[in-house]
Design a protein around this motif. Structure first.
Motif, PDB file in Angstrom:
ATOM      1  N   HIS A   1       7.503  11.425  -5.442  1.00  0.00           N
ATOM      2  CA  HIS A   1       6.436  10.927  -5.326  1.00  0.00           C
ATOM      3  C   HIS A   1       5.834  10.487  -3.105  1.00  0.00           C
ATOM      4  N   TYR A   2       4.504  10.030  -3.317  1.00  0.00           N
ATOM      5  CA  TYR A   2       4.667   9.528  -1.867  1.00  0.00           C
ATOM      6  C   TYR A   2       4.106   8.024  -1.941  1.00  0.00           C
ATOM      7  N   LEU A   3       4.732   7.438  -0.886  1.00  0.00           N
ATOM      8  CA  LEU A   3       4.365   6.245  -1.267  1.00  0.00           C
ATOM      9  C   LEU A   3       3.857   5.391  -0.249  1.00  0.00           C
ATOM     10  N   TRP A   4       3.241   4.283  -0.960  1.00  0.00           N
ATOM     11  CA  TRP A   4       2.533   3.020   0.006  1.00  0.00           C
ATOM     12  C   TRP A   4       3.224   1.777  -0.892  1.00  0.00           C
ATOM     13  N   HIS A   5       3.372   1.090   0.368  1.00  0.00           N
ATOM     14  CA  HIS A   5       4.248  -0.078   0.152  1.00  0.00           C
ATOM     15  C   HIS A   5       3.406  -1.342   0.956  1.00  0.00           C
ATOM     16  N   THR A   6       3.578  -2.565   0.343  1.00  0.00           N
ATOM     17  CA  THR A   6       3.090  -3.753   1.249  1.00  0.00           C
ATOM     18  C   THR A   6       3.929  -4.976   1.537  1.00  0.00           C
ATOM     19  N   ALA A   7       3.799  -5.576   2.089  1.00  0.00           N
ATOM     20  CA  ALA A   7       5.212  -6.883   2.048  1.00  0.00           C
ATOM     21  C   ALA A   7       4.392  -7.687   0.683  1.00  0.00           C
ATOM     22  N   LEU A   8       4.355  -8.523   0.296  1.00  0.00           N
ATOM     23  CA  LEU A   8       4.193  -9.346  -0.468  1.00  0.00           C
ATOM     24  C   LEU A   8       4.725 -10.971  -0.294  1.00  0.00           C
ATOM     25  N   THR A   9       5.318 -11.043   0.505  1.00  0.00           N
ATOM     26  CA  THR A   9       6.214 -12.915   0.953  1.00  0.00           C
ATOM     27  C   THR A   9       5.926 -12.340   2.513  1.00  0.00           C
ATOM     28  N   LYS A  10       6.352 -13.803   3.477  1.00  0.00           N
ATOM     29  CA  LYS A  10       6.131 -14.086   4.485  1.00  0.00           C
ATOM     30  C   LYS A  10       7.527 -12.989   5.018  1.00  0.00           C
ATOM     31  N   SER A  11       8.065 -13.551   4.158  1.00  0.00           N
ATOM     32  CA  SER A  11       9.865 -12.263   4.673  1.00  0.00           C
ATOM     33  C   SER A  11       9.929 -11.058   4.015  1.00  0.00           C
ATOM     34  N   GLU A  12       8.777 -10.560   3.593  1.00  0.00           N
ATOM     35  CA  GLU A  12       8.887  -9.351   3.338  1.00  0.00           C
ATOM     36  C   GLU A  12      10.305  -8.313   2.382  1.00  0.00           C
ATOM     37  N   SER A  13      11.132 -10.188   1.566  1.00  0.00           N
ATOM     38  CA  SER A  13      11.359  -9.748   0.561  1.00  0.00           C
ATOM     39  C   SER A  13      11.421  -8.947  -0.553  1.00  0.00           C
ATOM     40  N   LEU A  14       9.895  -9.361  -0.627  1.00  0.00           N
ATOM     41  CA  LEU A  14       9.622  -8.404  -2.396  1.00  0.00           C
ATOM     42  C   LEU A  14       8.750  -8.361  -1.643  1.00  0.00           C
ATOM     43  N   ARG A  15       8.237  -6.316  -2.094  1.00  0.00           N
ATOM     44  CA  ARG A  15       7.231  -5.449  -1.390  1.00  0.00           C
ATOM     45  C   ARG A  15       6.462  -5.132  -3.007  1.00  0.00           C
TER      46      ARG A  15
END
Length: 173
Positions: A85-99
């Protein structure tokens, strides 16, 4: 005793309100294990800040039962799969610990197919889509993920649909 509770409470409050610059540890490559449909080895290559390529190599057909109707017969065994799979991902938290991520790609499966004429090895090819969440513990080299998606077969049985779900652990380096 009161002083100890007060000092502990102040230390805890200070620790909780302290600004942190720690970031998640997603790097160029990660390798891990995926349990689900399909199960096996998972390899991910990150590109830039929000793209990745995800590859799964393992077994197919074990999670939802080895016996399943297929064309004019049925599957009765677990097979081998390669899924990308080709993926797009984004951070859901300021610390980027949950994407969060989503992506599209394809899947190739081999599995024994049984019908009135006996059994034969079946190669199937189709498209797939996936979406999930990945948690990166701060300053740790590993991550946990949970994902779900679907596989739609194009060859041998057009529009045969299979649910793809999984959980896993990856080491990021």
């Amino acid at each position: 005793m009161r002083k100890l509770i007060l000092v502990t409470a102040l230390a805890l409050l200070g620790w909780l309100t302290m600004p942190t610059t720690a970031r998640a540890q997603y790097n160029n490559w990660s390798v891990g294990v995926r349990l689900g449909e399909p199960s096996g080895v998972n390899i991910r290559k990150y590109f830039g800040n929000n793209h990745a390529f995800d590859l799964n190599i393992g077994t197919y057909g074990g999670l939802y039962g080895t016996k399943r109707s297929y064309r004019n017969g049925e599957y009765k065994s677990v097979g081998l799969t390669v899924q990308g799979h080709y993926l797009w991902h984004t951070a859901l938290t300021k610390s980027e610990s949950l994407r969060a991520y989503y992506g599209f790609g394809g899947q190739v499966n081999t599995r024994k197919f049984y019908n009135a004429g006996g059994n034969q090895s079946q190669l199937s090819i189709g498209g797939s889509g996936i979406g999930g969440l990945e948690y990166f513990p701060v300053n740790k080299p590993y991550s946990f993920f949970l994902e779900t998606g679907a596989y739609v077969e194009l060859l041998q049985a057009p529009f045969f649909l299979s649910l793809n779900t999984g959980i896993g652990l990856r080491y990021n380096f």
